[in-house]
Scaffold this motif. Sequence first.
Motif, PDB file in Angstrom:
ATOM      1  N   TYR A  46      -7.751  -3.769   0.983  1.00 53.42           N
ATOM      2  CA  TYR A  46      -6.558  -3.887   1.770  1.00 53.42           C
ATOM      3  C   TYR A  46      -6.772  -4.924   2.912  1.00 53.42           C
ATOM      4  CZ  TYR A  46      -6.042   1.320   0.341  1.00 53.42           C
ATOM      5  OH  TYR A  46      -6.164   2.192  -0.466  1.00 53.42           O
ATOM      6  N   LYS A  66      -4.236   4.461   8.504  1.00 53.77           N
ATOM      7  CA  LYS A  66      -2.921   3.436   8.156  1.00 53.77           C
ATOM      8  C   LYS A  66      -3.533   2.044   7.559  1.00 53.77           C
ATOM      9  CE  LYS A  66      -0.750   1.374  11.545  1.00 53.77           C
ATOM     10  NZ  LYS A  66      -0.010   0.890  12.558  1.00 53.77           N
ATOM     11  N   ASN A  68      -2.828  -1.644   5.425  1.00 57.38           N
ATOM     12  CA  ASN A  68      -1.890  -2.733   5.042  1.00 57.38           C
ATOM     13  C   ASN A  68      -2.326  -3.157   3.599  1.00 57.38           C
ATOM     14  OD1 ASN A  68      -0.663  -5.482   4.928  1.00 57.38           O
ATOM     15  ND2 ASN A  68      -0.621  -5.727   6.970  1.00 57.38           N
ATOM     16  N   GLY A  71       1.086  -6.845   3.017  1.00 59.69           N
ATOM     17  CA  GLY A  71       2.149  -6.729   4.029  1.00 59.69           C
ATOM     18  C   GLY A  71       2.762  -5.652   4.073  1.00 59.69           C
ATOM     19  N   LYS A  72       2.619  -4.401   3.346  1.00 56.10           N
ATOM     20  CA  LYS A  72       3.252  -3.257   3.346  1.00 56.10           C
ATOM     21  C   LYS A  72       2.202  -2.190   3.912  1.00 56.10           C
ATOM     22  CE  LYS A  72       6.928  -4.800   1.305  1.00 56.10           C
ATOM     23  NZ  LYS A  72       8.295  -4.580   1.587  1.00 56.10           N
ATOM     24  N   TYR A  73       2.769  -1.109   4.916  1.00 56.09           N
ATOM     25  CA  TYR A  73       2.008  -0.082   5.116  1.00 56.09           C
ATOM     26  C   TYR A  73       1.912   1.181   4.700  1.00 56.09           C
ATOM     27  CZ  TYR A  73       1.097  -3.479   8.932  1.00 56.09           C
ATOM     28  OH  TYR A  73       0.681  -4.611   9.693  1.00 56.09           O
ATOM     29  N   ALA A  86       1.976   2.942   0.236  1.00 61.35           N
ATOM     30  CA  ALA A  86       1.955   1.388   0.876  1.00 61.35           C
ATOM     31  C   ALA A  86       3.460   0.759   0.652  1.00 61.35           C
ATOM     32  CB  ALA A  86       0.841   0.412   0.739  1.00 61.35           C
TER      33      ALA A  86
END
Length: 129
Positions: A46, A66, A68, A71-73, A86
């Motif tokens: 990640y 959480k 990443n 760029g997406k969570y 994500a």
Amino acid sequence: MMKHFITLFFLSVFSFMNAQTLVPYRDKNLWGYSDESGNVKISPKYDSVTFFETKFTEENVHRFAKVNDKGKYGLIDEKGKMVLDAKYKMIDIDRGEYGMSVIVQNENGKFGVYNFNTLLIPKNLIKSN
């Protein structure tokens, strides 16, 4: 009723105390998790990660973090399994008066809520203003 509550309380505390603690672990530019002894438990893959959050419910203890990914969570559990894919622009963990909720925002600016008390997955996202 009180006896049932006390039993659940002690089971939750025992489960929480015996759980391994995972901490963020970095290898070059990627993040994963290791135990407190440095043994890698979730391989680094990640872009960024957070510490694990804990939520107690009547039935179980939920732990999630959480992450990443490009760029997406999303959210993962302690085994590295995705709890929420994500695919979100933003994820925020809210500890409000109604319990712990996760607020998500997609790429179109729409919001949704995942509530750990009722375990509702955000199927219909509400349009933002």
